[in-house]
Design an enzyme around this catalytic site. Structure first.
Site, mmCIF file in Angstrom:
data_model
loop_
_atom_site.group_PDB
_atom_site.id
_atom_site.type_symbol
_atom_site.label_atom_id
_atom_site.label_comp_id
_atom_site.label_asym_id
_atom_site.label_seq_id
_atom_site.Cartn_x
_atom_site.Cartn_y
_atom_site.Cartn_z
ATOM 1 N N LYS A 180 42.962 52.923 8.138
ATOM 2 C CA LYS A 180 43.073 52.636 9.399
ATOM 3 C C LYS A 180 42.022 51.827 9.956
ATOM 4 C CE LYS A 180 44.838 53.479 13.557
ATOM 5 N NZ LYS A 180 46.058 52.818 14.069
ATOM 6 N N GLU A 213 56.816 48.269 8.475
ATOM 7 C CA GLU A 213 56.233 48.679 9.557
ATOM 8 C C GLU A 213 56.190 47.682 10.896
ATOM 9 O OE1 GLU A 213 52.195 50.089 8.994
ATOM 10 O OE2 GLU A 213 51.447 48.265 8.072
#
Length: 332
Positions: A180, A213
């Site tokens: 992340k 995604e």
């Protein structure tokens, strides 16, 4: 906001932001950079948002830092622990050592939220290699840093469907996609490409032709056989909300509304043949998708199972177990 460099939680009272304000005089000897700025409805209260960082921090010079965020909902932090675990895992991949232990970081985030008085919004936080010499290596950074900000934000359930496209922007390689981080240029360009084509956002397809995604979000499908399917998380971000949705969806299986829940590879053709489709992410937490590349998904309307899954997530935020909702000790 919280800054490990500036010395903790910062709360200053002044009426409005003025471009010519002397931040050095206001905040001390550090020359500070105004990263973002939000105030409470009562402008004499403390700053709710705004990451004030030393201009010598490599965060600003090289974007050498990570980012994560979670929801503040009805005086609780939603999924704090799973987000914090992912945060530390990402920091390890980026070779950034945390200036604090996990328990200390957790305490800082809870205390910051309490000090902000924000009861609905988002909590965002960043580690950094810290103040240094603007070079690529972090060897010139004597200490790592940690920043956090609470943003007062009203979030509501998404009930309207959106249009998406297949992105032509290359997706991140697995090393960067699974951490992340704030390497968001591919995400930004992917969203801008979609907007230029009259869509809301986009879908990435990997080199083998399988669904990956969306920008900053996972994607999920309800097949014609009523199975909830998500792409495997091996080469994409393992979203905390996506993981929780897979757990909660078992309730619909028990009720006979879903036939199963799985993570498996889907080709574009298989995915476009789905009965329902949705984005899944922390700030959504679920957004229906009704059109992809100008082709309707299912009947082109928001699906019943999509909204049932959305209801499960919203109920979990409001009345979920203690493992998911951490109470914030606001002062009376």
């Amino acid at each position: 906001m919280y800054s490990s460099i500036y010395g903790g939680i910062i709360r200053h009272k002044f009426p409005l932001y003025k471009p010519n304000v002397n931040l050095e005089q206001l905040f001390g000897k550090h020359i500070l950079f105004l990263f973002s700025f939000l105030t409470h409805e009562n402008l004499n209260r403390a700053i709710r948002g705004g990451a004030l960082e030393s201009t010598r921090d490599v965060t600003i010079a090289n974007r050498e830092h990570l980012s994560d965020y979670l929801k503040v909902r009805d005086e609780y932090l939603y999924e704090l622990d799973v987000h914090l675990d992912r945060f530390l895992s990402s920091a390890s991949k980026a070779k950034i050592s945390s200036p604090f232990s996990r328990s200390a970081l957790r305490s800082i985030l809870i205390q910051l939220t309490a000090a902000s008085k924000c009861k609905k919004g988002t909590l965002r936080y960043w580690p950094s290699a810290g103040p240094g010499d603007f070079l690529l290596s972090s060897t010139g950074c004597p200490t790592s840093a940690f920043y956090a900000v609470v943003i007062d934000q009203e979030l509501s359930q998404c009930k309207e469907g959106v249009k998406v496209i297949t992105s032509s922007i290359p997706m991140k390689p697995p090393l960067f996609a699974t951490a992340k981080n704030v390497n968001y240029l591919p995400n930004v360009l992917s969203v801008m490409e979609a907007e230029e084509k009259g869509a809301s956002s986009s879908i990435w397809v990997d080199e083998e032709g399988y669904i990956a995604e969306g920008p900053n979000v996972n994607v999920a499908f309800i097949t014609q056989d009523k199975e909830l399917v998500m792409p495997p998380f091996d080469n994409i971000l393992h979203g905390c909300t996506a993981k929780r949705l897979l757990e909660l969806a078992s309730k619909l299986v028990d009720q006979g509304l879903l036939k199963g829940v799985a993570t498996k590879k889907l080709t574009v053709e298989e995915a476009k043949a789905a009965a329902e489709m949705m984005y899944v992410g922390s700030t959504l937490p679920l957004l229906p998708i009704i059109v992809w590349d100008d082709q309707p998904i299912g009947n082109g309307r928001v699906g019943e199972l999509t909204m049932l899954l959305s209801d499960l997530l919203w109920d979990d935020m409001v009345a979920g177990p203690d493992t998911q909702r951490i109470p914030v000790p606001y002062a009376e």
